[in-house]
Scaffold this motif. Structure first.
Motif, PDB file in Angstrom:
ATOM      1  N   VAL A  43       0.838  -1.193   0.000  1.00 38.69           N
ATOM      2  CA  VAL A  43       0.000   0.000   0.000  1.00 38.69           C
ATOM      3  C   VAL A  43       0.877   1.249   0.000  1.00 38.69           C
ATOM      4  O   VAL A  43       1.760   1.403   0.832  1.00 38.69           O
ATOM      5  CB  VAL A  43      -0.937   0.020   1.235  1.00 38.69           C
ATOM      6  N   GLN A  44       0.599   2.120  -0.944  1.00 35.44           N
ATOM      7  CA  GLN A  44       1.311   3.394  -1.046  1.00 35.44           C
ATOM      8  C   GLN A  44       0.265   4.498  -0.972  1.00 35.44           C
ATOM      9  O   GLN A  44      -0.676   4.518  -1.770  1.00 35.44           O
ATOM     10  CB  GLN A  44       2.073   3.448  -2.365  1.00 35.44           C
ATOM     11  N   ARG A  45       0.390   5.403   0.004  1.00 31.11           N
ATOM     12  CA  ARG A  45      -0.635   6.421   0.244  1.00 31.11           C
ATOM     13  C   ARG A  45      -0.027   7.813   0.364  1.00 31.11           C
ATOM     14  O   ARG A  45       1.131   7.957   0.714  1.00 31.11           O
ATOM     15  CB  ARG A  45      -1.376   6.113   1.543  1.00 31.11           C
ATOM     16  N   ALA A  46      -0.892   8.793   0.133  1.00 33.21           N
ATOM     17  CA  ALA A  46      -0.471  10.185   0.287  1.00 33.21           C
ATOM     18  C   ALA A  46      -0.435  10.583   1.753  1.00 33.21           C
ATOM     19  O   ALA A  46       0.327  11.453   2.145  1.00 33.21           O
ATOM     20  CB  ALA A  46      -1.404  11.101  -0.494  1.00 33.21           C
ATOM     21  N   HIS A  49      -0.671   5.738   7.303  1.00 29.53           N
ATOM     22  CA  HIS A  49      -1.592   4.610   7.439  1.00 29.53           C
ATOM     23  C   HIS A  49      -2.498   4.719   8.670  1.00 29.53           C
ATOM     24  O   HIS A  49      -3.609   4.202   8.661  1.00 29.53           O
ATOM     25  CB  HIS A  49      -0.813   3.293   7.475  1.00 29.53           C
ATOM     26  N   HIS A 124      -0.887  -4.579  -5.333  1.00 33.65           N
ATOM     27  CA  HIS A 124      -0.326  -3.231  -5.189  1.00 33.65           C
ATOM     28  C   HIS A 124      -1.469  -2.223  -5.161  1.00 33.65           C
ATOM     29  O   HIS A 124      -2.317  -2.219  -6.052  1.00 33.65           O
ATOM     30  CB  HIS A 124       0.616  -2.905  -6.353  1.00 33.65           C
ATOM     31  N   ILE A 125      -1.502  -1.385  -4.146  1.00 30.47           N
ATOM     32  CA  ILE A 125      -2.553  -0.383  -3.988  1.00 30.47           C
ATOM     33  C   ILE A 125      -1.889   0.981  -3.854  1.00 30.47           C
ATOM     34  O   ILE A 125      -0.988   1.155  -3.044  1.00 30.47           O
ATOM     35  CB  ILE A 125      -3.400  -0.667  -2.730  1.00 30.47           C
ATOM     36  N   ARG A 126      -2.366   1.926  -4.642  1.00 30.75           N
ATOM     37  CA  ARG A 126      -1.885   3.299  -4.540  1.00 30.75           C
ATOM     38  C   ARG A 126      -3.088   4.194  -4.303  1.00 30.75           C
ATOM     39  O   ARG A 126      -4.031   4.182  -5.091  1.00 30.75           O
ATOM     40  CB  ARG A 126      -1.136   3.691  -5.808  1.00 30.75           C
ATOM     41  N   GLN A 127      -3.051   4.944  -3.220  1.00 23.45           N
ATOM     42  CA  GLN A 127      -4.170   5.817  -2.876  1.00 23.45           C
ATOM     43  C   GLN A 127      -3.683   7.263  -2.789  1.00 23.45           C
ATOM     44  O   GLN A 127      -2.997   7.637  -1.836  1.00 23.45           O
ATOM     45  CB  GLN A 127      -4.782   5.384  -1.537  1.00 23.45           C
ATOM     46  N   TYR A 128      -4.064   8.040  -3.810  1.00 23.77           N
ATOM     47  CA  TYR A 128      -3.712   9.454  -3.860  1.00 23.77           C
ATOM     48  C   TYR A 128      -4.948  10.242  -4.251  1.00 23.77           C
ATOM     49  O   TYR A 128      -5.846   9.733  -4.927  1.00 23.77           O
ATOM     50  CB  TYR A 128      -2.599   9.711  -4.902  1.00 23.77           C
ATOM     51  N   LYS A 130      -7.104  12.768  -6.408  1.00 26.06           N
ATOM     52  CA  LYS A 130      -7.086  13.125  -7.821  1.00 26.06           C
ATOM     53  C   LYS A 130      -6.820  14.623  -7.931  1.00 26.06           C
ATOM     54  O   LYS A 130      -7.376  15.423  -7.194  1.00 26.06           O
ATOM     55  CB  LYS A 130      -8.412  12.804  -8.486  1.00 26.06           C
TER      56      LYS A 130
END
Length: 136
Positions: A43-46, A49, A124-128, A130
């Motif tokens: 998980v990759q986030r802006a 966690h 793979h999860i990317r949460q940014y 828009k």
């Protein structure tokens, strides 16, 4: 006629491994069965966690899917597959092994193995947020 050795011994002078990933196996010697398995959420986030909430394996069907079936007409027909092997020397001699990386659920084996089934499933999860891009 030379003798045939049914089992051979591996001799290695030097092994250098830089990195080993999760679920990988480095083994010196024989093994009957190896079944490394890895399930991972990347998980990759802006935002961090603790504020973004949790993610769960159960939310993603990739972790529950059955393994694909091997389609092998010879094996499916019930025919015997016979291998005739002649080992002229009782030893496998290796001077130096240099490995940069052993990946997830992979295997570096110096010896004999009967059966190995490795499985790696990574979501793979990317949460940014828009953002709108303005084009001049």
């Amino acid at each position: 006629m030379e003798a045939s050795y049914p089992i051979r011994v591996s001799q290695i002078g030097l092994v250098s491994v830089v990195d080993v990933s999760i679920g990988a196996i480095i083994q010196f010697g024989d093994r009957a069965v190896g079944s490394p398995k890895l399930n991972a959420l990347a998980v990759q986030r802006a935002i961090d966690h603790t504020r973004a909430g949790s993610v769960y394996f159960e939310s993603y069907p990739i972790f529950n899917r059955p393994l694909p079936k091997l389609i092998d007409p010879v094996a499916d027909s019930g025919e015997d597959v016979r291998i005739n092997r002649v080992n002229h020397c009782p030893r496998i001699n290796v001077g130096c092994v240099s490995v940069v990386g052993v990946g997830s659920t992979s295997s570096l084996l110096a010896g004999n193995a009967m059966r190995t089934t490795a499985e790696s499933r990574i979501k793979h999860i990317r949460q940014y947020e828009k953002t709108l891009i303005s084009i001049p």
